[in-house]
Design a protein around this motif. Structure first.
Motif, short mmCIF file in Angstrom:
data_model
loop_
_atom_site.label_atom_id
_atom_site.label_comp_id
_atom_site.label_asym_id
_atom_site.label_seq_id
_atom_site.Cartn_x
_atom_site.Cartn_y
_atom_site.Cartn_z
N GLU A 91 38.40 24.22 42.32
CA GLU A 91 39.69 25.17 42.99
C GLU A 91 39.82 25.88 44.02
OE1 GLU A 91 40.53 27.44 40.72
OE2 GLU A 91 40.27 26.12 38.52
N PRO A 92 40.76 25.89 44.32
CA PRO A 92 41.23 26.77 45.38
C PRO A 92 40.59 28.29 45.87
CG PRO A 92 43.00 27.27 44.32
CD PRO A 92 42.34 26.30 43.46
N ASN A 93 39.73 28.77 45.20
CA ASN A 93 39.56 30.00 45.48
C ASN A 93 38.12 30.07 45.00
OD1 ASN A 93 42.20 31.59 46.04
ND2 ASN A 93 42.56 30.84 44.07
N HIS A 94 37.47 31.21 46.07
CA HIS A 94 36.31 31.93 45.16
C HIS A 94 36.13 31.88 44.39
CE1 HIS A 94 31.62 32.69 45.85
NE2 HIS A 94 31.88 32.17 46.98
N PRO A 95 35.06 31.40 43.53
CA PRO A 95 35.09 31.59 41.68
C PRO A 95 34.75 33.20 41.43
CG PRO A 95 33.52 30.07 42.48
CD PRO A 95 34.16 29.85 44.41
N ARG A 96 34.23 33.80 42.47
CA ARG A 96 33.81 35.33 42.47
C ARG A 96 35.40 36.19 42.32
NH1 ARG A 96 32.96 36.70 47.70
NH2 ARG A 96 30.97 35.52 47.82
N LEU A 97 36.31 35.37 42.66
CA LEU A 97 37.75 36.11 42.46
C LEU A 97 38.48 36.17 41.09
CD1 LEU A 97 39.37 35.51 45.78
CD2 LEU A 97 38.09 37.33 45.57
N GLY A 98 37.12 35.30 40.47
CA GLY A 98 38.01 34.35 38.77
C GLY A 98 39.46 34.29 39.13
N ASP B 296 28.08 25.83 40.14
CA ASP B 296 29.11 27.09 41.28
C ASP B 296 30.29 27.00 40.68
OD1 ASP B 296 27.13 26.09 42.66
OD2 ASP B 296 28.18 24.33 43.44
N TYR B 297 31.46 26.03 39.86
CA TYR B 297 32.27 26.92 39.48
C TYR B 297 32.85 28.38 38.71
CZ TYR B 297 35.36 22.30 38.89
OH TYR B 297 36.22 21.11 38.97
#
Ligand SMILES: Cc1cc2nc3c(=O)[nH]c(=O)nc-3n(C[C@H](O)[C@H](O)[C@H](O)COP(=O)(O)O)c2cc1C
Length: 186
Positions: free
Chosen positions: A53-60, A100-101
């Motif tokens: 995934e290109p974005n940090h998972p925190r952003l969902g 981590d995902y």
């Protein structure tokens, strides 16, 4: 009151792994003790690629269908039991990758660890993953299951339980249920 959903996460993805046999055994015992709706989440079946995934998972902001599906699966869980091997004194890569995902999906949820391995019973792996689980904001049970010399308890394609492991399963079930009910304010 509806029962909380416990997801039993099978961490090992190897061909000829014992992890699924250990998990199936624990699931049967947890079902006997009651209190949870139980769902098995087998990482070999989920088959996530290495985190892409290109974005940090925190952003969902998930771009891939496999991530959206994984997020939907884990969102169903109120509590988790991670059934994990010890590889080179630590957790296996597929488990860390699966954790981590996601981010918010894990936060505030209760979790216990069932580890297995050689003499150590996977306790070094359990200690290592605990740091990750705490970082993800999970409520980690201080009661868990450790199974030493796991290979010697496999017969006819099944894990064969014994009194000490039965006791650990019972204690872990009780601790996880109490933590999960406490979190729900029940
Ligand atoms: C890559 C690898 C590393 C291992 N490292 C350890 C270890 O550090 N400590 C241990 O007790 N067992 C270790 N083992 C033995 C495993 O505990 C044993 O093979 C177990 O069956 C692995 O779980 P699985 O079959 O569900 O994958 C290792 C096994 C593998 C495949």
């Amino acid at each position: 009151m509806t029962k909380p959903t416990l997801q039993v996460i099978v961490a090992s993805t190897r061909p000829r792994r014992v992890g699924r046999m250990v998990a199936d055994y624990i699931v049967e015992r947890f079902a006997d003790h009651g209190g949870f709706e139980i769902e098995v989440v087998d990482l070999a079946e989920v088959a996530l690629p290495l985190l892409d995934e290109p974005n940090h998972p925190r952003l969902g902001r998930y771009e891939h269908e496999h991530t959206k599906a994984w997020s939907a699966t884990i969102s169903r869980g109120d509590a988790y039991l991670i059934v994990m091997p010890e590889y080179n004194h630590s957790f296996n890569a597929a488990l860390k990758n699966a954790l981590d995902y996601l981010n918010a999906e894990w936060q505030g949820k209760t979790v216990a660890v069932a580890s297995y391995g050689g003499v150590s019973g996977g306790t070094r792996a359990a200690a290592a993953i605990t740091e990750v689980l705490v970082t993800l904001g999970m409520i980690v049970s201080n009661v868990g299951i450790a199974i030493p010399m796991v290979q010697s308890h496999i017969a006819d394609g099944r894990f064969a339980g014994y009194p000490q492991v039965e006791q650990a399963i019972e204690s872990t079930h009780a601790a996880l249920l109490e933590l999960t009910r406490g979190r729900a304010g029940a």
